[in-house]
Write a protein that holds these residues in place. Structure first.
Motif, PDB file in Angstrom:
ATOM      1  N   SER A 123       0.816  -1.211   0.000  1.00 40.42           N
ATOM      2  CA  SER A 123       0.000   0.000   0.000  1.00 40.42           C
ATOM      3  C   SER A 123       0.851   1.262   0.000  1.00 40.42           C
ATOM      4  O   SER A 123       1.933   1.305   0.589  1.00 40.42           O
ATOM      5  CB  SER A 123      -0.919   0.030   1.221  1.00 40.42           C
ATOM      6  OG  SER A 123      -1.716   1.202   1.197  1.00 40.42           O
ATOM      7  N   GLU A 124       0.321   2.292  -0.644  1.00 39.18           N
ATOM      8  CA  GLU A 124       0.972   3.607  -0.596  1.00 39.18           C
ATOM      9  C   GLU A 124       0.441   4.428   0.578  1.00 39.18           C
ATOM     10  O   GLU A 124       0.935   5.507   0.855  1.00 39.18           O
ATOM     11  CB  GLU A 124       0.772   4.354  -1.909  1.00 39.18           C
ATOM     12  CG  GLU A 124      -0.673   4.678  -2.223  1.00 39.18           C
ATOM     13  CD  GLU A 124      -0.867   5.254  -3.616  1.00 39.18           C
ATOM     14  OE1 GLU A 124      -1.474   6.341  -3.709  1.00 39.18           O
ATOM     15  OE2 GLU A 124      -0.434   4.626  -4.589  1.00 39.18           O
ATOM     16  N   LEU A 125      -0.568   3.919   1.252  1.00 37.47           N
ATOM     17  CA  LEU A 125      -1.128   4.590   2.426  1.00 37.47           C
ATOM     18  C   LEU A 125      -0.346   4.179   3.672  1.00 37.47           C
ATOM     19  O   LEU A 125       0.351   3.163   3.679  1.00 37.47           O
ATOM     20  CB  LEU A 125      -2.602   4.214   2.594  1.00 37.47           C
ATOM     21  CG  LEU A 125      -3.522   4.601   1.443  1.00 37.47           C
ATOM     22  CD1 LEU A 125      -4.907   4.018   1.658  1.00 37.47           C
ATOM     23  CD2 LEU A 125      -3.584   6.102   1.267  1.00 37.47           C
ATOM     24  N   ALA A 126      -0.500   4.956   4.748  1.00 36.15           N
ATOM     25  CA  ALA A 126       0.075   4.563   6.039  1.00 36.15           C
ATOM     26  C   ALA A 126      -0.764   3.409   6.584  1.00 36.15           C
ATOM     27  O   ALA A 126      -1.996   3.482   6.575  1.00 36.15           O
ATOM     28  CB  ALA A 126       0.064   5.740   7.002  1.00 36.15           C
ATOM     29  N   ILE A 127      -0.101   2.364   7.024  1.00 36.84           N
ATOM     30  CA  ILE A 127      -0.790   1.191   7.571  1.00 36.84           C
ATOM     31  C   ILE A 127      -0.368   1.067   9.031  1.00 36.84           C
ATOM     32  O   ILE A 127       0.805   0.839   9.334  1.00 36.84           O
ATOM     33  CB  ILE A 127      -0.416  -0.102   6.801  1.00 36.84           C
ATOM     34  CG1 ILE A 127      -0.593   0.086   5.291  1.00 36.84           C
ATOM     35  CG2 ILE A 127      -1.219  -1.282   7.330  1.00 36.84           C
ATOM     36  CD1 ILE A 127      -1.997   0.429   4.846  1.00 36.84           C
ATOM     37  N   LEU A 128      -1.334   1.231   9.933  1.00 35.13           N
ATOM     38  CA  LEU A 128      -1.041   1.238  11.362  1.00 35.13           C
ATOM     39  C   LEU A 128      -2.038   0.382  12.121  1.00 35.13           C
ATOM     40  O   LEU A 128      -3.205   0.280  11.726  1.00 35.13           O
ATOM     41  CB  LEU A 128      -1.120   2.668  11.914  1.00 35.13           C
ATOM     42  CG  LEU A 128      -0.197   3.711  11.291  1.00 35.13           C
ATOM     43  CD1 LEU A 128      -0.578   5.099  11.764  1.00 35.13           C
ATOM     44  CD2 LEU A 128       1.250   3.403  11.631  1.00 35.13           C
ATOM     45  N   THR A 129      -1.577  -0.172  13.221  1.00 34.75           N
ATOM     46  CA  THR A 129      -2.530  -0.800  14.135  1.00 34.75           C
ATOM     47  C   THR A 129      -3.232   0.331  14.884  1.00 34.75           C
ATOM     48  O   THR A 129      -2.676   1.441  15.006  1.00 34.75           O
ATOM     49  CB  THR A 129      -1.826  -1.718  15.153  1.00 34.75           C
ATOM     50  OG1 THR A 129      -0.991  -0.912  15.993  1.00 34.75           O
ATOM     51  CG2 THR A 129      -1.030  -2.819  14.475  1.00 34.75           C
TER      52      THR A 129
END
Length: 140
Positions: A123-129
């Motif tokens: 993904s080019e998005l931020a991926i966070l818990t």
């Protein structure tokens, strides 16, 4: 205000009160309810949540719970373009690719909140818990 896509596992943590993750899901949804966070989901995520809740509760109860959820978060569109992007992507999990490209097409969502970080590596998005997101907000 941040705008985030809330993935299936985060919503299930809330609905099934899965410890220790539920506390972070609750906090995320509380921020959405207080209009301090723009929470979004997709039709596929709602379908998944319904399907999994249906194994433990009656239809009318689940419908009410989902309606309550949708009073504080929005559903983004999932169209042919998102499907084609998902099909043509390097994502190993098609469903996660659908969520990703629907969020990208939305144009305002910059973060996907999930506990399934590894499936969103492309993904080019931020991926966070949710936990990491909340800790970042507390320190920022």
């Amino acid at each position: 205000m941040d705008k985030v896509l809330i993935d299936t596992d985060v919503l299930l943590d809330f609905f099934f009160d899965r410890k220790p993750f539920a506390e972070y899901s609750i906090e995320i949804l509380n921020l959405c309810e207080e209009n301090k966070l723009g929470g979004f989901t997709t039709p596929v995520i709602i379908s998944n949540v319904y399907y999994l809740l249906r194994k433990t509760a009656k239809h009318n109860i689940i419908v009410e719970k989902i309606k309550q959820l949708l009073s504080i978060i929005e559903i983004i569109k999932m169209d042919k373009n998102a499907v084609f992007n998902a099909l043509n992507s390097e994502f190993k999990d098609f469903e996660d690719a659908l969520q990703n490209f629907s969020a990208i097409e939305n144009g305002e969502i910059k973060v996907i909140l999930t506990r399934n970080i590894k499936d969103f590596r492309k993904s080019e998005l931020a991926i966070l818990t949710p936990e990491t997101y909340l800790k970042g907000k507390a320190s920022g």
